[in-house]
Each structure stands twice: as structure tokens, then as C-alpha cells.
Design an enzyme around this catalytic site. Structure first.
Site, PDB file in Angstrom:
ATOM      1  N   GLU A   6       0.805  -1.233   0.000  1.00  0.00           N
ATOM      2  CA  GLU A   6       0.000   0.000   0.000  1.00  0.00           C
ATOM      3  C   GLU A   6       0.834   1.277   0.000  1.00  0.00           C
ATOM      4  OE1 GLU A   6      -2.974  -0.129   3.058  1.00  0.00           O
ATOM      5  OE2 GLU A   6      -4.046  -1.768   2.093  1.00  0.00           O
TER       6      GLU A   6
ATOM      7  N   GLU B 277      -5.108  -8.644   0.884  1.00  0.00           N
ATOM      8  CA  GLU B 277      -5.814  -8.279   2.114  1.00  0.00           C
ATOM      9  C   GLU B 277      -7.282  -8.022   1.829  1.00  0.00           C
ATOM     10  OE1 GLU B 277      -4.318  -5.025   4.548  1.00  0.00           O
ATOM     11  OE2 GLU B 277      -2.260  -5.628   4.135  1.00  0.00           O
TER      12      GLU B 277
HETATM   13  C1  BGP Z   1      -4.156  -1.984   5.544  1.00  0.00           C
HETATM   14  C2  BGP Z   1      -2.774  -2.381   6.011  1.00  0.00           C
HETATM   15  C3  BGP Z   1      -2.764  -3.433   7.067  1.00  0.00           C
HETATM   16  C4  BGP Z   1      -3.894  -3.324   8.063  1.00  0.00           C
HETATM   17  C5  BGP Z   1      -5.239  -3.042   7.410  1.00  0.00           C
HETATM   18  C6  BGP Z   1      -6.321  -2.714   8.403  1.00  0.00           C
HETATM   19  O1  BGP Z   1      -4.116  -0.664   5.107  1.00  0.00           O
HETATM   20  O2  BGP Z   1      -2.010  -2.840   4.934  1.00  0.00           O
HETATM   21  O3  BGP Z   1      -1.500  -3.449   7.649  1.00  0.00           O
HETATM   22  O4  BGP Z   1      -3.584  -2.494   9.098  1.00  0.00           O
HETATM   23  O5  BGP Z   1      -5.149  -1.971   6.493  1.00  0.00           O
HETATM   24  O6  BGP Z   1      -6.188  -1.403   8.819  1.00  0.00           O
HETATM   25  P1  BGP Z   1      -6.561  -0.885  10.250  1.00  0.00           P
HETATM   26  O7  BGP Z   1      -5.708  -1.631  11.198  1.00  0.00           O
HETATM   27  O8  BGP Z   1      -6.256   0.574  10.213  1.00  0.00           O
HETATM   28  O9  BGP Z   1      -7.997  -1.138  10.445  1.00  0.00           O
END
Ligand code: BGP
Length: 488
Positions: A170, A388
Site C-alpha cells: 500500500e 488483504e
Molecule cells: C491496511 C494495512 C494493514 C492493516 C489493514 C487494516 O491498510 O495494509 O497493515 O492495518 O489496512 O487497517 P486498520 O488496522 O487501520 O484497520
């Protein structure tokens, strides 16, 4: 009815789950690890939820065997994890630390022994602090050879054991959060610097891909992008144009560079007019063109809806929608702030009147997932690996030791169905990694916002016993994997 018409998931489809080093490992200074920019940033008062940090996280560094054995029990086909650069090269560019390599070697061996395909992310946001201090991190081209050295150490050590590699996680999110919104390290708010750092990262991404193809010709590599489809608020042509602009600034700006090796003309032209365009040399252009990813990694949580920016045109012809959530990490700003952001007075974020949101205000949009897969595949033609997707929620540990996360099951099931439809539409897919396997540290939201199939008994107030407990969704996903998604 529709289900019977859908294609099956491919036989080799990688049903996986994901994590990132800083969010699970802990062991922040174990076995010679150097500090990363996240070790420092989380200690700045007010930056994270109740001051939470990853010093211990969920102690995966010491409990990886237990975690992998749970993966095996689940039947997981792939586990995506990231390597902490400052474990491998503590100061970012000097000596390689064998103990750091050994940890990942142990993890990879454990995964392979249990028939779980390792998917290795090279960079999930934890830059060695020394590189930040010495060169200004990603703002400087001096960080590129350091990154190459780190990549080389991993390619040489794991090239024969690990087939799937992710370069940057990201890039769109960590550059915006780090250089625009001051909500990630290096805690800066400066657009010119943001675009410059982004360009250096593009070059580092291209260098890593080329080096990989030289050293690991049998492997596959690609970046993971935080993709959200862009919607117009309605069919008013000005709003449709605004959605195009949003797509150009928030998606194409990165995807064109990754997949076509060139910056999109429209966005570049706007940035040039504003004097904030990155400096791109002829050599840079050649390098970007030469690097060919094998797949596109897509992280999908939700899309974004926009209307014409009212700074440009104050005619009020649209129905009002409620204010957009200020905590959203992709659009990353309340709509009024975005309206004032100097480089994009070409669209304005609004909430989507048709979508429900999570407890953290993220829109829940399974159809947007199908759209995302379709659009990325149609535009760029690379196989897609979903690296993800998941639901952040407050999970309750019941007195009997169960965790009834039916809301997560429902969320995932709807997304898997849309993915199956996308496959039936013809999208070529490698696999799907749910975020996340165990509960872990949410960068800014501590341990309250949980994503895992496995509950970890800790919270923002303390580590408790860090016990692992299977949630209801664990059994559900186990069944999905057993059936290769036929039950979806
Ligand atoms: C994405 C990241 C992850 C994870 C996920 C959930 O942007 O790549 O590392 O953190 O989001 O985000 P959050 O923990 O802010 O809910």
C-alpha cells in the site's frame, strides 16, 4: 440460482491469511534488531489509540510455531507475512544480521513443513530508523541501494523456498499518511515531499522487481496496492467526471507506473502546474518501463464516492449526503479538508448513500470488490492476488471461551461470493489472503479493532496471557478451504 452458474475456484487457489511484522511480531529489539520508524512514531503522545505500540504486539516472534500449527489445523494454503528490514540489516544498509534471517528461515521452514505456502512482503511500512535519520528515508535516492541490498539478502536466502513475493504494501496509503496527513511516520505534511518520496519508492519497487527476476527467475513478484473503486454520487456528468478524476489521482497514479511503467499524463500535468511534480529523469523512465511485475496484489476494504468539488462549482444540484468519516485511511480526510487540498480541487468525497459502514466508519461494499477485480484486470491484464480483505470489529470473548464473530463471517462470505463472480467473469486470480490470521495491532486503533480468525487474549491496557483462541470464523474458513469455496 445464480450460484450454480458460477465457476469453481481454481484447484490451486491459495486460500490464505495475512499479517505484517510490526503488527504481530513484538521482539522490538530481539536478537540484534535495529529500531524502525514505527518503533519511534508510536511513542509520540497522541499518535496511536491509547499509546498502543508493537513492542510486544501478539508475540508472534516467540509464538510463531503455535501460530503456524493453528494455520495447519485450519488447512490454510498460504500465509502472507512481512519481513522487518531492521531485523535483517539493523541500520538499514550495513552488516546483515544472521539472527534476523534465522527467524524468518525458521518461520518459512515451519510453514513449508505444514504445507502452507509462504508469501513474503518485503516492505510493510517499517523503514529502519537510521535510513530516515541519515538520508530522509524515501525522500532520498540513497535509500534505493540500501533497499536493494536488503532485497538481495532475502532473495539469496529464500529464493528457493518462497515462490510469491510482495514488494511494497500500500504505497498509496503509507505515503499519504506519512507525508500528507501526519498520521504515520515520518509525520510530515508537505505535498511536494510526498510526491518526491513516492517517486523514489517507485524506483525502488522497479529495482527490486528487476533484481528478483535476475536472482529468482522461477518466482513471482508484485506490489500490493490499496485499491478502492471510484463511484460518482449520481449520473450528473460533472460528478461522473469527478469520479474519473478521483480514480486517476487515487488509483491510476500508482497502477499505471507499476503495470505500464509510466506516469499517467493527466495527473502529472496537474502536479506540474502546481510545482509539486516529482523529478523524473530519462533514466528513471527507462527503469520504470523495464520492471514487469508477475501479478498485482490488491488489498480491498472499500471504494470511494465523490461529487464535483464545490470549490470549483457552487451550484447545488445534488441531494446532500452525510459528512464523510474523518477516520477513513483511504480517502483519509473529512470532505471539507479534501475540498481544500491544493492538488485535487477536482472531486470531493461524500459518503455513499447505499452502503452501511463498520464500527470504524468504513463502508461495507462486497460488490465493489467484484468491480475492483474486474477493473484492475481489464485495465492491466495481470493475474490478481488479493493480499488483504477483512473486517475490523470489536470481538467479545464469552465466558465459555468462544468468540461469536458472525458479523465477520457474513462480511467475508459476501466478499468471497463477489470474488467468485469475478472469477466467473474471467478475472485470473492466484489467491485470497484475509486480513488477518490472528488478531494483531491495528496501526492507529490498537487492539480494540480486531480482524483475526484467531483471538489473541490481550488488549490496549496490557498483554494478559496472549493466549490464542479460535473464533467462530476459524471453523467457517476451515470449511471454505476444505470445500475449495464450493459452498460459497
Ligand atoms: C491496511 C494495512 C494493514 C492493516 C489493514 C487494516 O491498510 O495494509 O497493515 O492495518 O489496512 O487497517 P486498520 O488496522 O487501520 O484497520
Amino acid at each position: 440460482m445464480l450460484h450454480t452458474k458460477l465457476d469453481s475456484f481454481p484447484n490451486e487457489f491459495l486460500w490464505g491469511a495475512a499479517s505484517a511484522a510490526y503488527q504481530v511480531e513484538g521482539g522490538y529489539d530481539a536478537d540484534g534488531k535495529g529500531p524502525s520508524i514505527w518503533d519511534g512514531f508510536t511513542k509520540i503522545p497522541g499518535k496511536t489509540y491509547l499509546g498502543t505500540n508493537g513492542d510486544v504486539a501478539v508475540d508472534h516472534y516467540n509464538r510463531y510455531k503455535e501460530d503456524v500449527s493453528l494455520m495447519a489445523e485450519m488447512g490454510l494454503k498460504a500465509y502472507r507475512f512481512s519481513v522487518a528490514w531492521s531485523r535483517i540489516i539493523p541500520d538499514g544498509e550495513g552488516e546483515v544480521n544472521e539472527k534476523g534471517l534465522q527467524f524468518y528461515d525458521n518461520l518459512v521452514e515451519e510453514l513449508i513443513t505444514h504445507n502452507v505456502e509462504p508469501v513474503l512482503t518485503l516492505y510493510h511500512w517499517d523503514l529502519p530508523q537510521t535510513l530516515q535519520d541519515k538520508y530522509g528515508g524515501w525522500e532520498s535516492r540513497e535509500t534505493i541501494p540500501a533497499f536493494k541490498k536488503y532485497c538481495r539478502a532475502l532473495f539469496e536466502r529464500f529464493g528457493k523456498k518462497v515462490k510469491y513475493w510482495v514488494t511494497f504494501n500500500e504505497q498509496n496509503v503509507f505515503t499519504a499518511m506519512g507525508y500528507r496527513w501526519q498520521s504515520h511516520p515520518p509525520n510530515v505534511s508537505d505535498l511536494k515531499r510526498m510526491y518526491q518520496a513516492n517517486h523514489v519508492i517507485n524506483l525502488a519497487n522497479a529495482e527490486a522487481i528487476n533484481l528478483f527476476h535476475e536472482l529468482v527467475p522461477q518466482g513471482q513478484i508484485g506490489p500490493s496496492f490499496g485499491y478502492g473503486p471510484s463511484y460518482p454520487l449520481n449520473a450528473r456528468p460533472e460528478n461522473v467526471l469527478a469520479a474519473e478524476n478521483n480514480d486517476a489521482f487515487n488509483n491510476q497514479w500508482w497502477l499505471d507506473v507499476y503495470c505500464k511503467g509510466e506516469y499517467p499524463v493527466f495527473v502529472m500535468k496537474q502536479l506540474e502546474k502546481l510545482g509539486i511534480a516529482p523529478e523524473v529523469t530519462e533514466e528513471d523512465q527507462k527503469l520504470l518501463l523495464s520492471a514487469k511485475p508477475n501479478f498485482m496484489g490488491i488489498n480491498y476494504y472499500h471504494g470511494g464516492t465523490v461529487r464535483e468539488n464545490r470549490l470549483e462549482n457552487t451550484v447545488e444540484t445534488d441531494v446532500e449526503t452525510k459528512e464523510f468519516s474523518a477516520t477513513d485511511p483511504y480517502l483519509m480526510q473529512p470532505k471539507n479538508e479534501q475540498a481544500q487540498s491544493p492538488e485535487v480541487p477536482m472531486f470531493e468525497s461524500v459518503s455513499n448513500p447505499y452502503l452501511e459502514t463498520t464500527e470504524w466508519g468504513w463502508e461495507i461494499d462486497p460488490v465493489g470488490f467484484r468491480l475492483a477485480l474486474r477493473r484492475v484486470y481489464a485495465q492491466y491484464g495481470l493475474p490478481i492476488f488479493v493480499t488483504e480483505n477483512g473486517l475490523g470489529a470489536i470481538d467479545v470473548l464469552e465466558e465459555d471461551g468462544t468468540i461469536q464473530d458472525n458479523v465477520r463471517i457474513e462480511y467475508l462470505e459476501k466478499h468471497l461470493l463477489e470474488m467468485k463472480k469475478a472469477i466467473s467473469d474471467g478475472v485470473e486470480m492466484i489467491g485470497y489472503c484475509a486480513w488477518s490470521f490472528t488478531d494483531l495491532l491495528s496501526w492507529l486503533n490498537g487492539y480494540k479493532k480486531r480482524y483475526g480468525f484467531v483471538y489473541v487474549n490481550r488488549d490496549e491496557h496490557g498483554e494478559k496471557d496472549l493466549k490464542r483462541l479460535k473464533k467462530e470464523s476459524f471453523y467457517w474458513y476451515q470449511h471454505v478451504i476444505q470445500q475449495n469455496g464450493e459452498n460459497i
